[in-house]
Design a protein around this motif. Structure first.
Motif, PDB file in Angstrom:
ATOM      1  N   SER A   1      14.394  43.578  49.156  1.00 47.59           N
ATOM      2  CA  SER A   1      14.092  42.619  49.965  1.00 47.59           C
ATOM      3  C   SER A   1      12.719  43.021  50.333  1.00 47.59           C
ATOM      4  O   SER A   1      12.030  42.085  50.626  1.00 47.59           O
ATOM      5  N   ASP A   2      12.715  43.936  49.759  1.00 51.04           N
ATOM      6  CA  ASP A   2      10.788  44.232  49.492  1.00 51.04           C
ATOM      7  C   ASP A   2      10.020  44.319  48.444  1.00 51.04           C
ATOM      8  O   ASP A   2      11.032  45.117  47.627  1.00 51.04           O
TER       9      ASP A   2
ATOM     10  N   GLY B   1      14.231  38.286  46.510  1.00 51.17           N
ATOM     11  CA  GLY B   1      15.051  39.152  47.576  1.00 51.17           C
ATOM     12  C   GLY B   1      16.142  39.421  46.521  1.00 51.17           C
ATOM     13  O   GLY B   1      16.943  40.761  46.103  1.00 51.17           O
ATOM     14  N   GLU B   2      15.817  39.320  44.931  1.00 53.76           N
ATOM     15  CA  GLU B   2      16.546  39.781  43.697  1.00 53.76           C
ATOM     16  C   GLU B   2      14.974  40.858  42.335  1.00 53.76           C
ATOM     17  O   GLU B   2      14.533  40.889  42.457  1.00 53.76           O
TER      18      GLU B   2
ATOM     19  N   SER C   1      16.074  39.135  27.692  1.00 55.46           N
ATOM     20  CA  SER C   1      16.779  38.096  28.509  1.00 55.46           C
ATOM     21  C   SER C   1      15.824  38.543  29.701  1.00 55.46           C
ATOM     22  O   SER C   1      15.101  38.990  29.810  1.00 55.46           O
ATOM     23  N   GLN C   2      16.751  37.282  30.375  1.00 49.67           N
ATOM     24  CA  GLN C   2      15.951  37.327  32.244  1.00 49.67           C
ATOM     25  C   GLN C   2      16.557  37.974  32.695  1.00 49.67           C
ATOM     26  O   GLN C   2      18.002  36.900  33.133  1.00 49.67           O
ATOM     27  N   ILE C   3      16.958  38.835  33.487  1.00 47.73           N
ATOM     28  CA  ILE C   3      18.016  39.162  34.319  1.00 47.73           C
ATOM     29  C   ILE C   3      17.731  39.632  35.901  1.00 47.73           C
ATOM     30  O   ILE C   3      16.433  40.213  36.073  1.00 47.73           O
ATOM     31  N   PHE C   4      18.444  39.293  36.024  1.00 47.59           N
ATOM     32  CA  PHE C   4      18.241  39.717  37.653  1.00 47.59           C
ATOM     33  C   PHE C   4      19.846  40.739  38.532  1.00 47.59           C
ATOM     34  O   PHE C   4      20.500  40.377  38.201  1.00 47.59           O
ATOM     35  N   TYR C   5      18.573  41.986  39.261  1.00 57.26           N
ATOM     36  CA  TYR C   5      19.962  43.090  39.670  1.00 57.26           C
ATOM     37  C   TYR C   5      19.351  42.980  41.206  1.00 57.26           C
ATOM     38  O   TYR C   5      18.505  42.169  41.730  1.00 57.26           O
ATOM     39  N   ASP C   6      20.785  43.478  41.942  1.00 51.34           N
ATOM     40  CA  ASP C   6      20.981  42.294  43.342  1.00 51.34           C
ATOM     41  C   ASP C   6      21.704  43.832  43.405  1.00 51.34           C
ATOM     42  O   ASP C   6      21.966  44.172  43.513  1.00 51.34           O
TER      43      ASP C   6
END
Length: 478
Positions: A78-79, A99-100, A263-268
């Protein structure tokens, strides 16, 4: 022009004069560009040093990665400032977006968490890929600077066709190949460490074919290591595991890196702690019937629930037979497991003079080819190819139908329009193929494919229209 003028001057010099100092050829002589003063050059060099300072700093202090975070570690991204505060990367525009954590085609430049990992560790996070390439990557027990310095975990790599755990190299030879090499001396179940085949610097991988990453789907990963056993779960199900006789650990082998390629990868929702403080219960596997006999005459209108068609548009029932066309190595798998030692019989025919009748035996029951159709396919089991390569060759192959260890028979084999009867018998590591009641080919495998991931049968093919009928699978008698 300058070089030519000097050569002309030399021709008019007196022979008694001393030879002039040799000048480099005009084509290689360095000439200071106009427009930059000494002060300008100093400013340019300074800017380069400032931009490259993190990389230079880490290169000089290799093995001494900084510590700016500690375990237990929890991060919901979130930061936006957390990337610079808690992580390090030598490249890639890693950033927080809504937020990711975004890895936008980082070209194998991991984002390293600047916290040392314990020898026994658990890592969990959510991840998704927004491009068809898949290729989600994570590195564990690396050095915090270099890619492939620890264990590399890849989901949907190589054109989204394979997942691996690679020890120091995602392209390393497979553990299965290492075992087969150790077995060439005639011994079975060789201790790889004691025999010297697996050393501290060995690069090796375990792999799983098929199961491509779905675009936009969020997966939950859990990676944990206890002792020498590294296990990787996706959505609660075990994906792969590696038991390393020389587990990577300690200073210089204690960092976690999130990674990717194009690839376009999102981590959370990243969490890192010890396995005991992060308890986990694997998802129960769906119950499967025990291996046993099976028969199917396909005398019905639909394929039914007994089969898993990985390319449904290429499979149909016609006049009481299973017909496949344009399969592209995407089998229709029998859901019921088959015995390790068994006989498999069926009829097969095609009207195409190019032949190419194919089945997969003792595979994993769910994998299929999902990559570029111009590239080769590696199966999870044994591949039986009758009249392949435009009806010029038949083969029994262990996973790779182009490898040198196949059993091969050259020459045209498939007779267009003729119903051929094929019988495959497996006894341990020996596969024997009978064609129309006569011995045809035999393959002996020193390291047989067996276990839960190698107990399924599938009809397959490439492009030709092929008919199958009268399948019968029986356990081999004692």
């Amino acid at each position: 022009m300058m070089g030519q003028a000097r050569r002309q001057e030399k021709q008019h010099e007196s022979p008694t004069e001393s030879a002039p100092r040799q000048e480099p050829p005009a084509s290689t002589a360095w000439v200071k560009p106009t427009g930059l003063t000494r002060k300008g050059w100093a400013v340019l060099v300074g800017l380069i040093l400032v931009i490259q300072f993190p990389l230079i700093h880490y290169a000089l202090l290799r093995g001494q990665a900084e510590v700016t975070a500690k375990l237990p570690y929890t991060q919901d991204f979130s930061d936006p400032g957390v990337v610079e505060r808690d992580f390090f990367s030598a490249g890639g525009y890693w950033r927080v977006l809504q937020g990711e954590l975004l890895a936008p085609g980082v070209k194998n430049n991991p984002l390293w968490l600047q916290a040392p990992l314990p020898d026994d560790v658990a890592v969990e996070f959510d991840v998704r890929s927004e491009l068809p390439a898949g290729d989600i990557r994570v590195e564990l027990f690396g050095n915090g600077v270099d890619p492939a310095s620890g264990y590399v975990l890849v989901q949907g790599g190589w054109n989204n066709s394979m997942s691996v755990i690679g020890r120091r190299d995602m392209n390393a030879p497979s553990l299965d190949a290492l075992r087969r090499r150790a077995a060439r001396g005639g011994k079975e179940n060789v201790d790889l460490k004691a025999s010297g085949f697996f050393k501290e610097n060995t690069k090796v991988r375990v792999e799983l074919r098929g199961q491509p990453v779905q675009v936009g789907r969020t997966y939950h990963w859990r990676i944990e290591r206890r002792g020498s056993l590294l296990r990787w779960f996706v959505d609660g199900e075990l994906m792969l595991e590696l038991d390393d006789p020389f587990p990577l650990k300690g200073p210089g082998q204690d960092r976690l890196g999130l990674s990717g390629f194009e690839s376009q990868i999102f981590y959370d929702n990243l969490r890192v702690d010890t396995p005991d403080r992060m308890p986990f219960t694997a998802a129960p596997r769906a119950p499967t019937p025990p291996p046993g006999p099976y028969a199917d005459d396909f005398n019905r209108d639909t394929l039914g629930d007994a089969w898993n068609a990985t390319n449904p548009s290429a499979v149909k029932l016609v006049d009481g037979a299973l017909v496949v066309e344009l399969m592209h190595n995407r089998p229709v798998w029998l859901k019921q497991p088959i015995p390790t030692n068994a006989t498999i019989e069926f009829d097969a025919w095609t009207d195409n003079p190019e032949g190419d009748i194919k089945v997969e035996v003792w595979g994993d029951g769910r994998s299929f080819y999902a990559g570029d159709l111009r590239l080769q396919y590696t199966a999870t089991g044994y591949v039986i190819i009758f009249g392949g390569w435009r009806n010029t060759q038949s083969a029994i192959a262990r996973q790779n139908e182009h490898a040198n260890d196949r059993a091969v028979r050259d020459g045209a084999a498939v007779v267009p329009g003729k119903r051929h009867h094929i019988k495959i018998t497996r006894n341990g590591g020996t596969l024997a193929w009978e064609l129309d009641g006569q011995p045809y080919l035999t393959l002996k495998d020193p390291v047989p494919l067996e276990g839960p991931r190698n107990q399924y049968f599938g009809f397959s093919g490439w492009k030709n229209r092929v008919h199958f009928d009268n399948l019968k699978i029986q356990p081999l008698g004692p």
